[in-house]
Design a protein around this motif. Structure first.
Motif, mmCIF file in Angstrom:
data_model
loop_
_atom_site.group_PDB
_atom_site.id
_atom_site.type_symbol
_atom_site.label_atom_id
_atom_site.label_comp_id
_atom_site.label_asym_id
_atom_site.label_seq_id
_atom_site.Cartn_x
_atom_site.Cartn_y
_atom_site.Cartn_z
ATOM 1 N N ASP A 78 -3.010 -12.422 9.091
ATOM 2 C CA ASP A 78 -3.901 -12.626 10.244
ATOM 3 C C ASP A 78 -4.024 -14.104 10.593
ATOM 4 O O ASP A 78 -4.006 -14.494 11.762
ATOM 5 C CB ASP A 78 -5.302 -12.076 9.926
ATOM 6 N N ARG B 146 -2.641 -10.163 16.821
ATOM 7 C CA ARG B 146 -2.322 -8.809 17.254
ATOM 8 C C ARG B 146 -3.566 -7.940 17.143
ATOM 9 O O ARG B 146 -4.440 -8.210 16.337
ATOM 10 C CB ARG B 146 -1.126 -8.262 16.495
ATOM 11 N N VAL B 147 -3.639 -6.944 17.982
ATOM 12 C CA VAL B 147 -4.867 -6.168 18.105
ATOM 13 C C VAL B 147 -5.195 -5.442 16.819
ATOM 14 O O VAL B 147 -4.333 -4.798 16.266
ATOM 15 C CB VAL B 147 -4.726 -5.138 19.243
ATOM 16 N N ASN C 244 -2.904 -9.510 3.868
ATOM 17 C CA ASN C 244 -3.416 -9.236 5.206
ATOM 18 C C ASN C 244 -4.120 -10.454 5.804
ATOM 19 O O ASN C 244 -3.924 -10.801 6.970
ATOM 20 C CB ASN C 244 -4.403 -8.076 5.120
ATOM 21 N N LEU C 245 -4.957 -11.105 4.972
ATOM 22 C CA LEU C 245 -5.684 -12.291 5.441
ATOM 23 C C LEU C 245 -4.719 -13.398 5.838
ATOM 24 O O LEU C 245 -4.874 -14.028 6.887
ATOM 25 C CB LEU C 245 -6.619 -12.798 4.333
ATOM 26 N N ALA D 224 -3.300 -6.768 -1.529
ATOM 27 C CA ALA D 224 -3.139 -6.266 -0.162
ATOM 28 C C ALA D 224 -4.058 -7.021 0.792
ATOM 29 O O ALA D 224 -3.636 -7.428 1.889
ATOM 30 C CB ALA D 224 -3.415 -4.765 -0.105
ATOM 31 N N CYS D 225 -5.321 -7.222 0.395
ATOM 32 C CA CYS D 225 -6.257 -7.977 1.245
ATOM 33 C C CYS D 225 -5.750 -9.394 1.463
ATOM 34 O O CYS D 225 -5.799 -9.921 2.583
ATOM 35 C CB CYS D 225 -7.646 -8.035 0.603
ATOM 36 N N VAL E 26 0.833 -1.197 0.000
ATOM 37 C CA VAL E 26 0.000 0.000 0.000
ATOM 38 C C VAL E 26 0.875 1.258 0.000
ATOM 39 O O VAL E 26 0.643 2.190 -0.781
ATOM 40 C CB VAL E 26 -0.940 -0.012 1.223
ATOM 41 N N LEU F 27 -7.932 -2.778 -8.685
ATOM 42 C CA LEU F 27 -8.479 -3.984 -8.056
ATOM 43 C C LEU F 27 -7.366 -4.971 -7.701
ATOM 44 O O LEU F 27 -7.462 -5.687 -6.705
ATOM 45 C CB LEU F 27 -9.522 -4.631 -8.977
ATOM 46 N N ILE G 210 -4.283 -4.143 -6.773
ATOM 47 C CA ILE G 210 -3.644 -3.648 -5.541
ATOM 48 C C ILE G 210 -4.510 -4.008 -4.337
ATOM 49 O O ILE G 210 -4.035 -4.552 -3.333
ATOM 50 C CB ILE G 210 -3.428 -2.123 -5.603
ATOM 51 N N ILE G 211 -5.834 -3.723 -4.453
ATOM 52 C CA ILE G 211 -6.740 -4.035 -3.340
ATOM 53 C C ILE G 211 -6.710 -5.534 -3.046
ATOM 54 O O ILE G 211 -6.572 -5.958 -1.894
ATOM 55 C CB ILE G 211 -8.179 -3.573 -3.665
#
Lengths: 328, 285
Positions: free
Chosen positions: B273, B284-285, B269-270, B265-266, B217, B259, B261-262
């Motif tokens: 997590d 992590r919080v 992140n997934l 990145a998602c 990002v 789309l 990039i989105i």
């Protein structure tokens, strides 16, 4: 070694802690101001040429610049003069716009203030209720929806979201205007809708995450169980839990603010809004260093002050923290 | 103590190892993106070649599946070729910041004293400025190129790694096995990196994965603003800047890289997590 200060610090630990926090913030701001000041000298190229910009570089003009920026003085004097002026609100002249930096920033401030307010209100109104409900109904479809929303909001960059929204709601379905800041009042609000939504997505995701985590923790506490056992209506139980969850949500403010700074630059660049973000972008690309210095310092001060306030709010809102901090 | 042991034993592998659907999809997307980054320039060798005659073709034009931009560059080829510019930088940023975090975080957490104090104030300082603002200002004013931007982002990303490693090491250093290692008079470096560090590795890996998402990002934000990646090069963020003015004629020039990039990145992140939940149980919080 019982100096008066040491005695006072034993007597009033809370006061001493306040002083330590405030001094820490001031120290960080001073270090940052040195870094920001040295930007002018570290930037590639000749400093006089950089400060002249597109103006013709006659010896007189160069001499005027040298005098204006005190370039003949030793470096520490230059810094002190610059800092003194900056503290009294004078950041010099913008190279690009031939106007005082204060005026340039003042002219752009309202748009940015309006944009961030729209995004902030939007994200609070959506994210807090959604966070509460997703914690209360943990595992339900609303929780899954909130988690998905959170992932997209946290990962998707503001400009990518903005461009997708721009295409969908301004080109494909022409509901909203394409760019610009509108002509004041409701028209401005209308023009700020799409940038506000793109900015609010990331902002809302952060607030949502804080709210959900804090609420989940509160809902597990004994007082919630007892409240429910005593037959308090569920809505009242949730209200009490949210009041306690508010503390960690408020202290998340500095993280929210950090995101907001970057997000505003991107949202303004995407929708061509004449605010502080596009001012920063333009000034950086043009190497208009006085403006960049002023904006950087301004942001640093605002963030430091808000972080300090959030820190203090934490201590004043939660007696447990107060007791713990004081005993250290 | 015995209670906690019993609880831990109780939680031991009860469930069969299962990959959630969204994590599986994310891994597929990340794998495809990595492949495109590796061989993209081979598939689309002349993605940045311009052709005025073919400018602004809409998606679906013959020979140009996603159309062309105003310089006549094929959007599909440009997107494929831009993958490596969009992904390699962020991955190196995550790895570099991880290494810096491991080095400084372990030293700060294990050696303590004035070194810890200095490293702590350094992270405080970096934390007090918004990362993106600092990156825009420094990279922009100094006219940093691609690799200088990578170095800059490594420095700006490192404080979170340093703090995470330090906290993990502090917690581990108080445990009996460290005392045992000290009794065996192992060297400090050997205890730090050989004994303590492996116990913190799950935190480190999780954070590195999340950093890939945030660095992607940050990187694309910088190139969108015209900082970091030179004009005319193939890069997703750059495509968004160039394509904004031709959204009417060829929406694919903007929507496809946006789309992507989105999506990437998602996905990162997934996966991050998920790693956090499975490897550390606390996340992590």
């Amino acid at each position: 070694m019982t100096t008066p200060l040491a005695r006072a610090s034993r007597a009033r630990p809370l006061g001493r802690m306040l002083v330590v926090r405030v001094l820490g913030t001031v120290a960080i701001l001073l270090v940052l101001s040195v870094i920001v000041f040295s930007m002018m000298h570290l930037a590639p190229g000749d400093i006089v040429k950089n400060l002249l910009g597109n103006r013709p570089s006659s010896p007189e003009a160069a001499a005027a610049i040298r005098a204006q920026y005190n370039l003949d003085q030793p470096l520490y004097m230059q810094y002190l003069i610059w800092l003194g002026n900056a503290l009294s609100g004078d950041f010099g002249q913008s190279i690009r716009m031939q106007d005082s930096v204060t005026n340039v920033i003042g002219a752009r401030l309202p748009i940015t203030a309006a944009l961030t307010s729209v995004a902030f209100v939007l994200s609070i109104v959506v994210a807090i209720p959604l966070g509460v409900q997703s914690a209360v109904r943990s595992g339900s479809w609303i929780d899954r929806f909130a988690t998905g929303f959170g992932i997209v909001g946290l990962s998707a960059p503001t400009f990518a979201v903005g461009l997708v929204l721009l295409y969908a709601l301004a080109f494909y379905l022409p509901v909203f205007p394409v760019y610009g800041a509108g002509s004041g009042g409701l028209d401005t609000l209308y023009h700020l809708a799409l940038p506000g939504i793109s900015l609010a997505l990331g902002l809302g995701a952060i607030i949502l995450k804080f709210t959900r985590t804090a609420m989940l923790r509160e809902l597990e506490s004994d007082y919630v169980t007892f409240g429910r056992a005593r037959g308090l209506p569920e809505s009242q139980v949730q209200r009490i839990a949210l009041r306690n969850a508010a503390i960690p949500i408020i202290t998340g403010a500095s993280l929210v603010l950090t995101f907001l700074v970057g997000g505003t630059v991107l949202a303004e660049a995407t929708f061509a809004l004449p605010g502080l973000g596009t001012l920063l972008q333009g000034s950086v690309l043009f190497k208009d260093i006085p403006v960049v210095q002023a904006l950087t310092l301004l942001v640093a001060v605002v963030i430091a002050v808000i972080a300090l306030l959030a820190d203090l709010a934490y201590i004043f809102l939660d007696p447990r923290i107060r007791a713990k901090e004081a005993s250290q | 103590m015995t209670d906690t042991v019993a609880i831990v034993l109780d939680q031991a592998p009860k469930k069969r190892f299962r990959l959630p659907l969204e994590v599986l999809l994310s891994l597929v997307l990340l794998g495809a993106a990595a492949l495109m980054a590796a061989i993209g320039t081979l598939i689309a060798p002349d993605a940045t070649s311009q052709s005025i005659l073919d400018a602004l073709l809409p998606p679906g034009s013959p020979g140009h599946l996603l159309g062309t931009d105003e310089l006549g560059r094929d959007v599909l080829a440009l997107t494929i070729a831009g993958t490596s510019s969009a992904l390699v930088g962020p991955v190196i940023v995550a790895l570099g910041s991880m290494l810096l975090g491991i080095l400084l975080g372990t030293i700060a957490g294990y050696v303590r004293g004035p070194v810890d104090f200095l490293i702590g104030r350094w992270t405080d300082l970096l934390f007090s400025l918004p990362m993106l603002l600092a990156a825009i200002v420094v990279a922009g004013v100094f006219g940093a190129g691609y690799w200088m931007t990578v170095v800059l982002l490594i420095v700006l990303f490192s404080p979170s790694d340093i703090r995470i490693v330090r906290a993990g090491v502090l917690e581990q250093a108080a445990r009996p096995f460290v005392e045992a290692a000290q009794m065996l008079s192992l060297s400090k470096a050997r205890i730090m990196f050989g004994q303590v560090l492996p116990n913190v590795s799950s935190l480190i890996i999780t954070n590195a994965m999340l950093n890939v998402a945030f660095a992607l990002v940050a990187f694309s934000s910088l190139s969108f603003l015209g900082v970091g990646v030179p004009a005319g090069s193939a890069d997703w963020g750059r495509q968004l800047t160039d394509g904004r003015s031709i959204m009417m004629d060829n929406p694919a020039a903007v929507l496809v890289p946006a789309l992507l990039i989105i999506g990437v990145a998602c996905a990162a992140n997934l996966v991050g997590d998920w790693l956090g939940q499975t490897m550390t149980r606390t996340g992590r919080v």
